[in-house]
Structure formats: structure tokens, C-alpha cells
Motif scaffolding. Sequence first.
Motif, PDB file in Angstrom:
ATOM      1  N   GLN A 283      -5.797  -6.863  -2.228  1.00  0.00           N
ATOM      2  CA  GLN A 283      -5.752  -7.249  -0.819  1.00  0.00           C
ATOM      3  C   GLN A 283      -7.146  -7.577  -0.295  1.00  0.00           C
ATOM      4  N   ASN A 284      -8.162  -6.895  -0.780  1.00  0.00           N
ATOM      5  CA  ASN A 284      -9.534  -7.246  -0.391  1.00  0.00           C
ATOM      6  C   ASN A 284      -9.884  -8.654  -0.869  1.00  0.00           C
ATOM      7  N   LEU A 285      -9.506  -8.946  -2.084  1.00  0.00           N
ATOM      8  CA  LEU A 285      -9.800 -10.262  -2.649  1.00  0.00           C
ATOM      9  C   LEU A 285      -9.077 -11.353  -1.859  1.00  0.00           C
TER      10      LEU A 285
ATOM     11  N   GLY B 186      -4.736  -3.981 -11.330  1.00  0.00           N
ATOM     12  CA  GLY B 186      -3.789  -3.150 -12.065  1.00  0.00           C
ATOM     13  C   GLY B 186      -4.346  -3.056 -13.461  1.00  0.00           C
ATOM     14  N   ASP B 187      -3.735  -2.262 -14.337  1.00  0.00           N
ATOM     15  CA  ASP B 187      -4.365  -2.130 -15.654  1.00  0.00           C
ATOM     16  C   ASP B 187      -3.685  -2.976 -16.718  1.00  0.00           C
ATOM     17  N   GLY B 188      -2.896  -3.998 -16.290  1.00  0.00           N
ATOM     18  CA  GLY B 188      -2.217  -4.848 -17.258  1.00  0.00           C
ATOM     19  C   GLY B 188      -3.160  -5.497 -18.257  1.00  0.00           C
ATOM     20  N   TYR B 189      -4.275  -6.046 -17.771  1.00  0.00           N
ATOM     21  CA  TYR B 189      -5.233  -6.711 -18.650  1.00  0.00           C
ATOM     22  C   TYR B 189      -6.517  -5.916 -18.805  1.00  0.00           C
ATOM     23  N   SER B 190      -6.552  -4.678 -18.352  1.00  0.00           N
ATOM     24  CA  SER B 190      -7.753  -3.871 -18.545  1.00  0.00           C
ATOM     25  C   SER B 190      -7.926  -3.595 -20.043  1.00  0.00           C
TER      26      SER B 190
ATOM     27  N   ARG C  93       0.831  -1.211   0.000  1.00  0.00           N
ATOM     28  CA  ARG C  93       0.000   0.000   0.000  1.00  0.00           C
ATOM     29  C   ARG C  93       0.862   1.256   0.000  1.00  0.00           C
ATOM     30  N   ASP C  94       1.996   1.203   0.659  1.00  0.00           N
ATOM     31  CA  ASP C  94       2.892   2.363   0.705  1.00  0.00           C
ATOM     32  C   ASP C  94       3.659   2.541  -0.605  1.00  0.00           C
ATOM     33  N   PHE C  95       4.120   1.432  -1.171  1.00  0.00           N
ATOM     34  CA  PHE C  95       4.990   1.525  -2.346  1.00  0.00           C
ATOM     35  C   PHE C  95       4.227   1.975  -3.589  1.00  0.00           C
TER      36      PHE C  95
ATOM     37  N   ARG D  79      -3.732   7.571  -7.645  1.00  0.00           N
ATOM     38  CA  ARG D  79      -4.933   6.980  -7.037  1.00  0.00           C
ATOM     39  C   ARG D  79      -5.201   5.583  -7.609  1.00  0.00           C
ATOM     40  N   LEU D  80      -4.974   5.414  -8.896  1.00  0.00           N
ATOM     41  CA  LEU D  80      -5.177   4.099  -9.505  1.00  0.00           C
ATOM     42  C   LEU D  80      -4.237   3.054  -8.907  1.00  0.00           C
ATOM     43  N   SER D  81      -3.024   3.441  -8.598  1.00  0.00           N
ATOM     44  CA  SER D  81      -2.088   2.487  -7.998  1.00  0.00           C
ATOM     45  C   SER D  81      -2.575   2.057  -6.617  1.00  0.00           C
ATOM     46  N   VAL D  82      -3.159   2.998  -5.875  1.00  0.00           N
ATOM     47  CA  VAL D  82      -3.714   2.678  -4.551  1.00  0.00           C
ATOM     48  C   VAL D  82      -4.891   1.718  -4.694  1.00  0.00           C
TER      49      VAL D  82
END
Length: 674
Positions: free
Chosen positions: A172-174, A596-600, A91-93, A162-165
Motif C-alpha cells: 500500500q505504501n508503494l 509477501g514472501d512468494g518470491y523472497s 490490512r484487517d484480513f 506480523r509479516l502479513s501486516v
Amino acid sequence: MTNPLLTDWTTPFGLPPFDVISDEDYAPAVDVALDEARAAIDAIASNADAPTFENTILAMELSEVTLGKVLGAFYGVAGADSNPAREALQRDFGPLLSAFGSEITENKALFARVQDLWTRRDALDLTDEQARVLMLTRRSFVRQGALLEGDYAVRLRDVKSRLSVLGTQFTQNLLADERSWFMTLDEAELKGLPDFVVATARSAGAEKDAGGPVVTLSRSLIVPFLQFSPMRELRKIAYEAWVSRGANGGETDNRGIAAETLALREERANLLGYDTFADYKLETEMAGTPAAVRDLLMQVWTPAKAAAESDATVLETMLKADGFDGPLEPWDWRYYSEKRRQAEHDLDEAALKPYLQLERMIEAAFSCANRLFGLEFAPLDAATYHPDVRMWDVTRNGEHVAVFIGDYFARGSKRSGAWCMAMRSQSRADGEVRPHVVNVCNFAKPEDGQPALLSYDDARTLFHEFGHALHQMLSDVTFESISGTSVARDFVELPSQLYEHWLEVPEVLAEFATHAETGEPMPADMLQRMLDAATYDMGFQTVEYVSSALVDLAFHDGPAPKDPMQKQAEVLGELGMPHAIRMRHATPHFAHVFAGDGYSSGYYSYMWSEVMDADAFAAFEEAGDAFDPALAKKLEETVLSSGGSVDAKELYTQFRGRLPGVEALLKGRGLDAA
């Protein structure tokens, strides 16, 4: 004390010294590495000398060596063996790294040097690979907002941060939902389950300290439970828990995250001058446009849906014969499909699994790589991040090629699914650097002293991820930015899906599919029945996949939906989604798209690559030899070793002489006559 992440690693092949790295070491090391990288970037941007490829592009390639070393170790562990400290670090990185990326692309002096080189590119006498890296570097700057000014640049930076967060939070929710849910089973509720499922349930119960066998949300346990449990109400409870991951309310609910993510992606695309996020994302892929993606998916959807509906009629008849009224439900499909498979193909997974031992399937994957590419694998004794992890020294003709790392068993600290990553990528821009490649899977861990047994799908997953690993290990380029799997997203799955075909080669299974207790090879008739059943239930499998890909595309090819769940329902309604099949990945747990947006806008990539992998393996079939030496050499030289040094369409054309059509895919899935 000296931070072990910042020392010269004297471990075998420079592997991370996991035995001396603690969670407390990562944050300070990242801070130091970021400072070092910033200093390097500042030096490049402020260089008084005229820009050259070496003092600008090459210098940028080498500016993050320490950062890459530290993050390779961290992210190698974070997804596969998570804990609260590592989740907090993730979450920090995320924002830190996003901010650093924005600093680079917003550095006007740095971009001016890149732009200067770009305008003079024809006079620079660059190699083809250098020219490619220059083009990709400039394109990345532009696509990350280097041409934006003022408030627009500031807003884009905030959006990316914000997207990275959100991506980290979604993941982590999953994981939290997957980790927390389990269903205990008493002895009566084990009725009808094969021994391997019971053993897995007992092992999972021991891990959960549940006092008895349990069903968890690990695919390697819940899928066979749904296949074999005759208790319909239990199947329903387990299935609904599985598909509701990320949608249970409270702190781990992902529905709001999905909505915000889609809105921010649309805003990002608009800031960069694109009508939709899909237009932005697909511009650099083989497909090129949302229309091309939709066209492919619908060519497959129509016959797949017809096949699935035909199968559903048969399965619903079986349901009614068991005395149940009402329609076939999603928690019924796998159970009755398994019974039908046993009846029609005389193929019982419980009888099949002892022939698909994990150890022997690893040997099979290695053997195929040896016969195709001359690779050899020797066990390597080095510190790992978890006791289950294993390592191999990969060589060819006595020369070190790579370190291969296998992490095969499911556990509560590991996110679901299977993946391949490089802790260190191949390059030779500053001396020869050989890769460290990790395959992570979630196979059921056996009880102590028992062999790990796989389903045929598990074995295909092992081969799939190993295909990705070969793409990394055989990489032969100069620059890390184009190494290994750094290719178009809809090309990256070609090596992995292509490698799955070698599991289907009868001589491979005849040698390595041996019984866990007797050591006897799989009987020839069973082997043939298994191969004949390879396309069994393909309507179901294709419908659940293509529906997910079409929902992903719809999310991004137009205005961002305020309510993604409503949009999902609308798309499925328009498609006429069969009642008893649901998306493979519903929105709240669609990690491919939202972690993440790798497969978006890119979940279709598996099918785009499958068009190529079906056609590519046909070349070996036409040659009459699955291990044809000339074709294997050509495959390595064009597809596997080139990374992103050449456009993907050109690479495939170099291998096959042309681009493929969808026909081989439909034939391979048994849908050509549907």
C-alpha cells in the motif's frame, strides 16, 4: 439483507456478482466463512473414526470452499482496483487469515491425524495424486511449525501475523507513492516525444485532473518518456522519482518495513531449525540450495556484465557527442540506447507501435492457444469489477474449460506490474470446478476512440501473463491445493516464459501485427529487423535483473541485515555494478520480495525457469514446427495440466527427456559470445 457473497451465484459460470457486491459486504462474509471453515476443521480434528484419506485430507481440502469463494472475489479486486475501503480491508484480513492458518497448523489433534496417515501411507492404497497431496499436506504442517511446542509455537504465530501486516503495508505504501507523483509537461517539454507518448501523457493528465499532459510512475508511460525525451534534466527528475518509490520518508517509506521483514523471516527460519531463511525457502524449490541459485546467477552475470559495459562505452560516446560532460547516467541509458537501436537496426518504436495493437495481440495469444491446445475464446457478457475489464468463455470441442478475464489498462487504483491470479481454481474433488483466471496488466490507455498500442515488451508481457493463464485454465487435477500454478516457485514461470516464444514466431506476427490505421501487415523487412533486435540491449536487461536476484538472495542467505540499503550497496559493490545501470527493483519498491514472501529468496526463479523455457522451445524448433501437434499435446499433458501433482523436475524430464543446462538461455539472450 442477504450478503451477496454468501449466496449461490446464479451468474454465468458462477462468476462473482460484482454488480451487487459492495465493499461493506466483504468483512461480514469473511467472518461467516472463517466460522464455517473453523467448524469444518474442528469436526475433522475431533472425528472419532480412525483417520482415512477421505475423512481427513479430502475433508481438509473441502473445508474452505466458502472462504475461498469470498477471498477470490475480494483479492481479485483489491490489487487491480483499490480504494481506501479495500485497502483497510486488506490490512484487517492479513492478520485474521494468518491467525486462522496458525490455528490449523497448531491443531495437535488435526496434525496427529495427518501424521497417522503419513506413517501408514504405504498401506493406504492411495493413487499417485492422493499420495502427493498427503506428502505436501504433512510437509506444509511441519514447515508452518506443527512440531513446535509452547513459547516457540506462540512466537512463530506472532511472527507470521506480523509479516502479513508488513507485506500489506509495503504494497500500500508503494501504491501510494506511485499514485501521488506526477510531473506536468508544458508544450515545449513535449518536444521529441512520439505521438503515442504525447497521447498517453495527455490521457494520464486528464485522469489526474492536472490541466495538461503529465508523466506518471506507470511503467507504460515513464519508460517511453525516458526513451524519447531529449531533455536530460526532465529525464533525471522522472527517473529519480521512479527509483525512489518507497524511499521518500514519511508514512509511505518502506525501508524500515524491509528491515523488520528480513529480521522476522530469519527468526521464522531459526524457529523451524534452519540456519537461514534462504535454506528454509529453497528446500522445496527445484534449485534446492542457495549455492545452486548463486551458481546459476553468476554463470549469467559474468557475460551479461561484459556485454553491458561494452554497450555503456558506446552510449557514453553518444552522450558526449551531444555536448554533455561526465559519465553516462541511469537516466541516459534508455534514451541513447533507443537512438542506437534506431541507427543500428533501423527500428523506430514510434513506427513499430501502430503494428502492435492490443486487440490484435490478444487475438494472437488466443490464436496460438487454439493452434496448440484447441482452445476457443468467445466474449462473455457478465458483471465486472471495473468498466475496463473484459471476459471470455474458453471452450474446447464445445466444452467449457474456463472463464478468462483481461484487465489491461493502467489506472491510479491499480498496483504496478502485471500478474495472473485465479479467482477460482480448477478441481474435481467435490464435482467439476472450472477456473476463473485473471490477467492484469498496466498498458497505457489510449484517448477515446483511439486504438491501444503496445511496445514489443508490452506484447511480450501480454503473452507472458497469458502463459500463466493457460497453466491455470488447462489444469486437470483432483485437488485444488495442487491445481494450476500451485507448483515450485522456480517452475511456475516456465509456462509463462515459454509462451512468450510464440510471439517471436514470424508467421504469428505476419498475421496479427497489422497497422492500426491501414490494416496492412507489418512490412517483412520491419518484422525481420524487430526479431533481429530481440536480444538488443540484453546486457542492460540481464544486469538489472540478475543484480536484483543476487541482492534478494544475499538478504536471506545469512544474518538479516540491520540496514538493507547498506547491504544492497555492498552486494552491488562486490559485483562491480555498472554505474549507469541500477537494480530493476531497488529494495524499497521490491514488491516481489517484500509484498509477501512468494518470491523472497526466489526472484531468481524467472531465470531458473528461463533455462527450461529456452530448452523447451528448442524442442519445437528441432521439430521444425512451432505448432507441432505431438509436442503441444505432450507439453499440455506433462507441464500445463499436471499442476503440483508431480515433482517439477520429473514433469520437465517427462517433457524433454532430461534437465537442461544454461547454454540455451545464454544463446537466447545473445550472451553466449559475450
